[in-house]
Design an enzyme around this catalytic site. Structure first.
Site, PDB file in Angstrom:
ATOM      1  N   SER A   1      50.112  53.838  60.899  1.00  0.00           N
ATOM      2  CA  SER A   1      49.739  52.820  59.892  1.00  0.00           C
ATOM      3  C   SER A   1      50.946  52.503  59.021  1.00  0.00           C
ATOM      4  CB  SER A   1      48.607  53.339  59.014  1.00  0.00           C
ATOM      5  OG  SER A   1      47.434  53.430  59.787  1.00  0.00           O
TER       6      SER A   1
ATOM      7  N   ARG B   1      48.954  60.388  50.632  1.00  0.00           N
ATOM      8  CA  ARG B   1      50.157  60.381  51.468  1.00  0.00           C
ATOM      9  C   ARG B   1      51.408  60.830  50.720  1.00  0.00           C
ATOM     10  NH1 ARG B   1      46.674  60.962  53.837  1.00  0.00           N
ATOM     11  NH2 ARG B   1      45.567  59.573  55.209  1.00  0.00           N
TER      12      ARG B   1
ATOM     13  N   GLU C   1      53.481  52.728  53.821  1.00  0.00           N
ATOM     14  CA  GLU C   1      53.322  54.178  53.996  1.00  0.00           C
ATOM     15  C   GLU C   1      54.558  54.711  54.751  1.00  0.00           C
ATOM     16  OE1 GLU C   1      49.411  55.361  55.329  1.00  0.00           O
ATOM     17  OE2 GLU C   1      50.264  56.944  56.583  1.00  0.00           O
TER      18      GLU C   1
HETATM   19  C1  LIG Z   1      50.898  56.812  66.575  1.00  0.00           C
HETATM   20  C2  LIG Z   1      50.967  57.362  65.172  1.00  0.00           C
HETATM   21  C3  LIG Z   1      49.801  57.641  64.495  1.00  0.00           C
HETATM   22  C4  LIG Z   1      49.852  58.151  63.190  1.00  0.00           C
HETATM   23  N1  LIG Z   1      48.678  58.440  62.547  1.00  0.00           N
HETATM   24  C5  LIG Z   1      48.709  58.975  61.310  1.00  0.00           C
HETATM   25  C6  LIG Z   1      47.493  59.314  60.638  1.00  0.00           C
HETATM   26  O1  LIG Z   1      46.400  59.161  61.162  1.00  0.00           O
HETATM   27  N2  LIG Z   1      47.590  59.841  59.383  1.00  0.00           N
HETATM   28  C7  LIG Z   1      48.794  60.050  58.769  1.00  0.00           C
HETATM   29  O2  LIG Z   1      48.811  60.550  57.634  1.00  0.00           O
HETATM   30  N3  LIG Z   1      49.946  59.721  59.394  1.00  0.00           N
HETATM   31  C8  LIG Z   1      49.948  59.204  60.629  1.00  0.00           C
HETATM   32  N4  LIG Z   1      51.127  58.864  61.251  1.00  0.00           N
HETATM   33  C9  LIG Z   1      52.392  59.003  60.519  1.00  0.00           C
HETATM   34  C10 LIG Z   1      53.099  60.345  60.724  1.00  0.00           C
HETATM   35  O3  LIG Z   1      52.792  60.890  61.983  1.00  0.00           O
HETATM   36  C11 LIG Z   1      52.742  61.377  59.649  1.00  0.00           C
HETATM   37  O4  LIG Z   1      53.093  60.935  58.362  1.00  0.00           O
HETATM   38  C12 LIG Z   1      53.447  62.707  59.937  1.00  0.00           C
HETATM   39  O5  LIG Z   1      52.870  63.719  59.164  1.00  0.00           O
HETATM   40  C13 LIG Z   1      54.950  62.673  59.662  1.00  0.00           C
HETATM   41  O6  LIG Z   1      55.498  63.879  60.180  1.00  0.00           O
HETATM   42  P1  LIG Z   1      56.965  63.935  60.761  1.00  0.00           P
HETATM   43  O7  LIG Z   1      57.264  65.353  61.047  1.00  0.00           O
HETATM   44  O8  LIG Z   1      57.124  62.985  61.874  1.00  0.00           O
HETATM   45  O9  LIG Z   1      57.826  63.467  59.486  1.00  0.00           O
HETATM   46  P2  LIG Z   1      58.952  62.325  59.356  1.00  0.00           P
HETATM   47  O10 LIG Z   1      58.378  61.027  59.795  1.00  0.00           O
HETATM   48  O11 LIG Z   1      60.211  62.762  59.997  1.00  0.00           O
HETATM   49  O12 LIG Z   1      59.158  62.301  57.786  1.00  0.00           O
HETATM   50  C14 LIG Z   1      58.194  61.745  56.932  1.00  0.00           C
HETATM   51  C15 LIG Z   1      58.624  62.005  55.476  1.00  0.00           C
HETATM   52  O13 LIG Z   1      58.555  63.399  55.225  1.00  0.00           O
HETATM   53  C16 LIG Z   1      59.824  63.903  54.814  1.00  0.00           C
HETATM   54  N5  LIG Z   1      59.978  65.223  55.438  1.00  0.00           N
HETATM   55  C17 LIG Z   1      59.812  65.546  56.748  1.00  0.00           C
HETATM   56  N6  LIG Z   1      59.970  66.873  56.926  1.00  0.00           N
HETATM   57  C18 LIG Z   1      60.263  67.388  55.705  1.00  0.00           C
HETATM   58  C19 LIG Z   1      60.546  68.706  55.223  1.00  0.00           C
HETATM   59  N7  LIG Z   1      60.567  69.771  56.030  1.00  0.00           N
HETATM   60  N8  LIG Z   1      60.789  68.865  53.884  1.00  0.00           N
HETATM   61  C20 LIG Z   1      60.780  67.799  53.050  1.00  0.00           C
HETATM   62  N9  LIG Z   1      60.521  66.545  53.442  1.00  0.00           N
HETATM   63  C21 LIG Z   1      60.263  66.340  54.754  1.00  0.00           C
HETATM   64  C22 LIG Z   1      60.859  62.891  55.301  1.00  0.00           C
HETATM   65  O14 LIG Z   1      62.002  62.899  54.465  1.00  0.00           O
HETATM   66  C23 LIG Z   1      60.064  61.595  55.168  1.00  0.00           C
HETATM   67  O15 LIG Z   1      60.100  61.126  53.843  1.00  0.00           O
HETATM   68  C24 LIG Z   1      51.103  58.357  62.558  1.00  0.00           C
HETATM   69  C25 LIG Z   1      52.293  58.054  63.253  1.00  0.00           C
HETATM   70  C26 LIG Z   1      52.219  57.565  64.554  1.00  0.00           C
HETATM   71  C27 LIG Z   1      53.504  57.292  65.286  1.00  0.00           C
END
Ligand SMILES: Cc1cc2nc3c(=O)[nH]c(=O)nc-3n(C[C@H](O)[C@H](O)[C@H](O)COP(=O)(O)OP(=O)(O)OC[C@H]3O[C@@H](n4cnc5c(N)ncnc54)[C@H](O)[C@@H]3O)c2cc1C
Length: 307
Positions: A230, A180, A300
């Protein structure tokens, strides 16, 4: 206080909102206001924006789709730059060339669009992304994934803005791929990435697998409630959901926040939770699991702003 000149400059580079409630941009649906919420037309300007923010002593934060964030009730000071356009991803994912099995995806593309593009090109290898919310940039930053695979399994190269503010392309090495986290460079702002896929021998089977994964996730995850997925990483040799469950915390509540009864590694916003309710519940779960089993749970979910 944000410089008036700086806000005028940002308004010329994209969409700018002042005092924007972060609950509108996080899947937990909580979080106080960002002083300045900025969605750039072209994220490659963010190196310069970050440098200007630093010169003026203004905090600067990058987010994606907000699906892995817990933002404090008092909000986030300074500039929050959003690199995500999931509803408008057409054209943000494209094949490297017609014959290759490599896709370039802009960080703003939704993961769903990535999957759709790969399927339409008859490629496979991205099935693990099925049902993951948020954008490609957030997936790269988090090295998001499941037990079926993760971003670094197919990501070969990233384009990002480095500490010096310049955009660079860099090959991904196995050492960068952490659980992660993708350790490319501190403060990297991801602009996109190249994904090596495979030609699918049976594209229908790939589409079917994606549907099955999504149905399985709908069955196992409390998707009817706001959450950030998670909450805890799995400690070496343990499953977080099991530790939380065996600690007797299934359904445990603080205010409007609750440990999901369906999946105990999810904390859900059950009824009008505040970010503080969720943060207190995270602390309570960590303390209880540590007292009972001597295992330290590492969140996480990323906590941002002031609680
Ligand atoms: C219902 C649900 C289920 C999920 N299931 C999973 C799963 O199975 N596996 C999993 O790994 N995750 C899961 N997640 C968590 C999440 O969806 C992932 O971590 C996802 O990849 C985050 O993407 P995001 O665009 O929403 O990033 P954000 O949540 O907006 O950001 C996450 C992190 O990444 C950084 N970030 C975002 N974009 C950039 C960029 N362009 N450059 C630099 N840093 C950046 C942010 O600063 C932050 O630290 C789940 C979430 C939900 C709500």
């Amino acid at each position: 206080m944000i410089h008036e000149k700086l806000t005028r400059y940002l308004a010329g580079l994209g969409d700018l909102k002042l005092e924007e409630p972060m609950g509108r941009h996080t899947t937990f649906r909580v979080g106080g206001p960002a002083d300045v919420f900025f969605t750039p037309r072209d994220p490659s300007c963010l190196g310069e924006v970050r440098a200007l923010a630093r010169e003026n002593d203004i905090p600067f934060t990058v987010i994606g789709g907000g699906s892995n964030l817990l933002v404090g009730d008092m909000g986030i000071r300074g500039i929050v730059a959003r690199v995500c356009a999931p509803g408008n991803s057409a054209g943000l994912v494209r094949p490297e060339n017609d014959e290759s099995a490599v896709l370039y995806a802009d960080a703003r593309a939704g993961k769903k669009s990535f999957i759709e593009c790969a399927l339409s090109k008859g490629l496979e290898g991205m099935e693990f992304m099925a049902g993951l919310p948020g954008c490609v940039g957030g997936g790269i930053a988090m090295n998001a994934g499941t037990n079926l695979g993760c971003f670094s399994d197919i990501l070969t190269k990233v384009r990002y803005i480095g500490a010096d503010g310049r955009a660079v392309d860099r090959e991904i090495t196995p050492e960068m791929a952490k659980y992660r986290n993708l350790a490319v460079e501190d403060g990297a702002i991801f602009l996109g990435g190249w994904f090596r896929m495979r030609r699918a021998e049976n594209p229908e089977a790939s589409a079917r697998l994606i549907d099955e994964i999504i149905r399985d996730r709908e069955f196992k995850h409390p998707l009817e409630y706001p959450s950030a997925g998670s909450v805890f990483k799995n400690p070496e040799g343990h499953s977080s959901w099991k530790l939380v469950n065996d600690a007797g915390l299934r359904g445990y509540r603080i205010g409007g926040a609750m440990v999901s009864e369906k999946h105990t590694n999810f904390i859900i916003n059950a009824v009008d939770a505040s970010a503080s309710d969720i943060a207190l519940l995270i602390r309570h779960v960590r303390e209880t699991v540590f007292e009972k089993f001597g295992v330290s749970l590492e969140p996480e979910v990323k906590m941002l702003g002031i609680f």
